[in-house]
Design a protein around this motif. Structure first.
Motif, PDB file in Angstrom:
ATOM      1  N   GLU A   1       0.950  -1.151  -0.143  1.00  0.00           N
ATOM      2  CA  GLU A   1      -0.001  -0.173   0.057  1.00  0.00           C
ATOM      3  C   GLU A   1       0.810   1.166   0.088  1.00  0.00           C
ATOM      4  O   GLU A   1       0.540   2.294  -0.605  1.00  0.00           O
ATOM      5  N   TRP A   2       1.988   1.521   0.760  1.00  0.00           N
ATOM      6  CA  TRP A   2       2.714   2.500   0.741  1.00  0.00           C
ATOM      7  C   TRP A   2       3.242   2.786  -0.628  1.00  0.00           C
ATOM      8  O   TRP A   2       3.599   3.876  -0.895  1.00  0.00           O
ATOM      9  N   LEU A   3       3.931   1.722  -1.040  1.00  0.00           N
ATOM     10  CA  LEU A   3       4.354   1.964  -2.626  1.00  0.00           C
ATOM     11  C   LEU A   3       3.458   2.383  -3.573  1.00  0.00           C
ATOM     12  O   LEU A   3       3.799   3.271  -4.440  1.00  0.00           O
ATOM     13  N   ARG A   4       2.381   1.813  -3.256  1.00  0.00           N
ATOM     14  CA  ARG A   4       1.007   2.390  -4.267  1.00  0.00           C
ATOM     15  C   ARG A   4       0.758   3.959  -3.994  1.00  0.00           C
ATOM     16  O   ARG A   4       0.801   4.654  -4.835  1.00  0.00           O
ATOM     17  N   ARG A   5       0.813   4.294  -2.453  1.00  0.00           N
ATOM     18  CA  ARG A   5       0.496   5.515  -2.490  1.00  0.00           C
ATOM     19  C   ARG A   5       1.509   6.462  -2.878  1.00  0.00           C
ATOM     20  O   ARG A   5       1.182   7.567  -3.376  1.00  0.00           O
ATOM     21  N   GLY A   6       2.754   6.138  -3.025  1.00  0.00           N
ATOM     22  CA  GLY A   6       3.793   6.904  -3.381  1.00  0.00           C
ATOM     23  C   GLY A   6       4.188   6.944  -4.832  1.00  0.00           C
ATOM     24  O   GLY A   6       5.108   7.658  -5.324  1.00  0.00           O
ATOM     25  N   GLY A   7       3.479   6.129  -5.505  1.00  0.00           N
ATOM     26  CA  GLY A   7       3.522   6.093  -6.969  1.00  0.00           C
ATOM     27  C   GLY A   7       4.885   5.448  -7.468  1.00  0.00           C
ATOM     28  O   GLY A   7       5.322   5.377  -8.398  1.00  0.00           O
ATOM     29  N   ARG A   8       5.534   4.563  -6.467  1.00  0.00           N
ATOM     30  CA  ARG A   8       6.846   3.822  -6.861  1.00  0.00           C
ATOM     31  C   ARG A   8       6.673   2.406  -7.006  1.00  0.00           C
ATOM     32  O   ARG A   8       7.509   1.828  -6.852  1.00  0.00           O
ATOM     33  N   ILE A   9       5.457   1.988  -7.178  1.00  0.00           N
ATOM     34  CA  ILE A   9       5.054   0.554  -7.237  1.00  0.00           C
ATOM     35  C   ILE A   9       5.729  -0.367  -8.366  1.00  0.00           C
ATOM     36  O   ILE A   9       6.043  -1.218  -8.325  1.00  0.00           O
ATOM     37  N   GLY A  10       6.029   0.441  -9.506  1.00  0.00           N
ATOM     38  CA  GLY A  10       6.687  -0.088 -10.674  1.00  0.00           C
ATOM     39  C   GLY A  10       5.841  -1.613 -11.056  1.00  0.00           C
ATOM     40  O   GLY A  10       4.657  -1.479 -11.127  1.00  0.00           O
ATOM     41  N   ALA A  11       6.842  -2.373 -11.616  1.00  0.00           N
ATOM     42  CA  ALA A  11       6.207  -3.702 -11.963  1.00  0.00           C
ATOM     43  C   ALA A  11       5.375  -4.563 -10.822  1.00  0.00           C
ATOM     44  O   ALA A  11       4.801  -5.357 -10.881  1.00  0.00           O
ATOM     45  N   ALA A  12       5.742  -4.177  -9.360  1.00  0.00           N
ATOM     46  CA  ALA A  12       5.186  -4.874  -8.508  1.00  0.00           C
ATOM     47  C   ALA A  12       3.453  -4.371  -8.619  1.00  0.00           C
ATOM     48  O   ALA A  12       2.815  -5.031  -7.502  1.00  0.00           O
TER      49      ALA A  12
END
Length: 281
Positions: A164-175
């Motif tokens: 969720e944190w990566l999603r919120r920050g827009g850094r989730i990439g291929a994940a």
């Protein structure tokens, strides 16, 4: 004052202050926004930040202003540097490297800005290797080669409690493809082609952390390797991981435990643990 090559990085390198000072590495601070407060990331209390994140306070990040790089470069020049090697977080994760390049054009000595394609201690080890060569009197090309060799051969392995944190920050990439899995499924990630990418998904925290160690041992192989275990409010998970790696890596050259920069913590979230494997120079 004899000329030397200065090495500069950014705070996502997770370098402990003592280590940066030991090798004369200047660290430009990435900006953290917590609620209505904005400041250099090192000015935020880590424990308080984790509390606020868990309470739902909005947390975002932004690259340093080009002026921050300009003054870091100017200080290096004033201290007698003949050139600067400035190595930074992946340009696919942040505009930091672009801000560094903007500042480099305004400095009277050569500034070589390197996009590491990674972050964390993969970036940190690259800065240290460059600084070691510079301290030994190495020429500019050798200093650049030392940094590039490190960040091209280093591996980041990351456990997060939630994407969720990566999603919120827009850094989730291929994940991104791993979103929506059950809460009991824990993602293991890496940095590939300059962005976060999935490695595996494992049921349960204990199994996921054991898998993280297995992946690290396999990645290390039989060569000499430097290892950093990085945590962000991980509740002693990193201690167990560090002990397991010391037992299972017969050619461990150097090992350390470090705190994730609060910038990285803002994206991976509380409870995250990372392992950086870097073939020893």
């Amino acid at each position: 004052m004899s000329p030397h090559i200065a090495v500069i990085t950014d705070s996502t390198a997770c370098l402990p202050e003592q280590l940066a000072a030991q090798w004369g590495i200047s660290v430009v601070q990435v900006q953290l926004h917590v609620g209505d407060q904005t400041d250099d990331e090192h000015r935020f209390d880590r424990a308080r930040l984790i509390e606020l994140m868990r309470a739902g306070t909005p947390v975002t990040t932004s690259p340093p202003d080009s002026g921050a790089f300009f003054w870091a470069y100017q200080e290096a020049a004033s201290s007698g540097a003949s050139a600067i090697v400035s190595v930074h977080i992946s340009g696919r994760m942040s505009e930091t490297v672009q801000r560094a390049r903007e500042a480099a054009q305004q400095v009277r000595i050569p500034v070589h800005v390197l996009d590491s394609g990674t972050t964390g201690m993969s970036l940190g080890f690259a800065a240290i290797s460059a600084a070691r060569v510079a301290a030994a009197g190495g020429q500019l090309g050798r200093v650049i080669d030392a940094a590039e060799r490190r960040f091209r051969t280093s591996t980041e392995l990351i456990y997060v409690d939630s994407l969720e944190w990566l999603r919120r920050g827009g850094r989730i990439g291929a994940a991104q493809a791993m979103l929506g899995t059950a809460l009991s499924i824990k993602p293991l990630l890496t940095v590939r082609d300059g962005e976060v990418a999935p490695v595996a998904r494992v049921a349960g925290t204990k199994r996921a952390l054991a898998k993280l160690v297995e992946l690290a041992v396999t990645t290390a192989g039989e060569g000499k390797v430097d290892v950093a275990v990085t945590r962000f409010g991980a509740e002693d998970r990193e201690v167990e991981i560090g002990a397991a790696l010391k037992r299972r890596l017969p050619h461990l050259a150097d090992s350390m435990m470090v705190e994730a920069s609060t910038i990285i913590g803002a994206h991976v979230g509380p409870g995250a643990v990372g392992i950086t494997l870097s073939p020893a120079a």
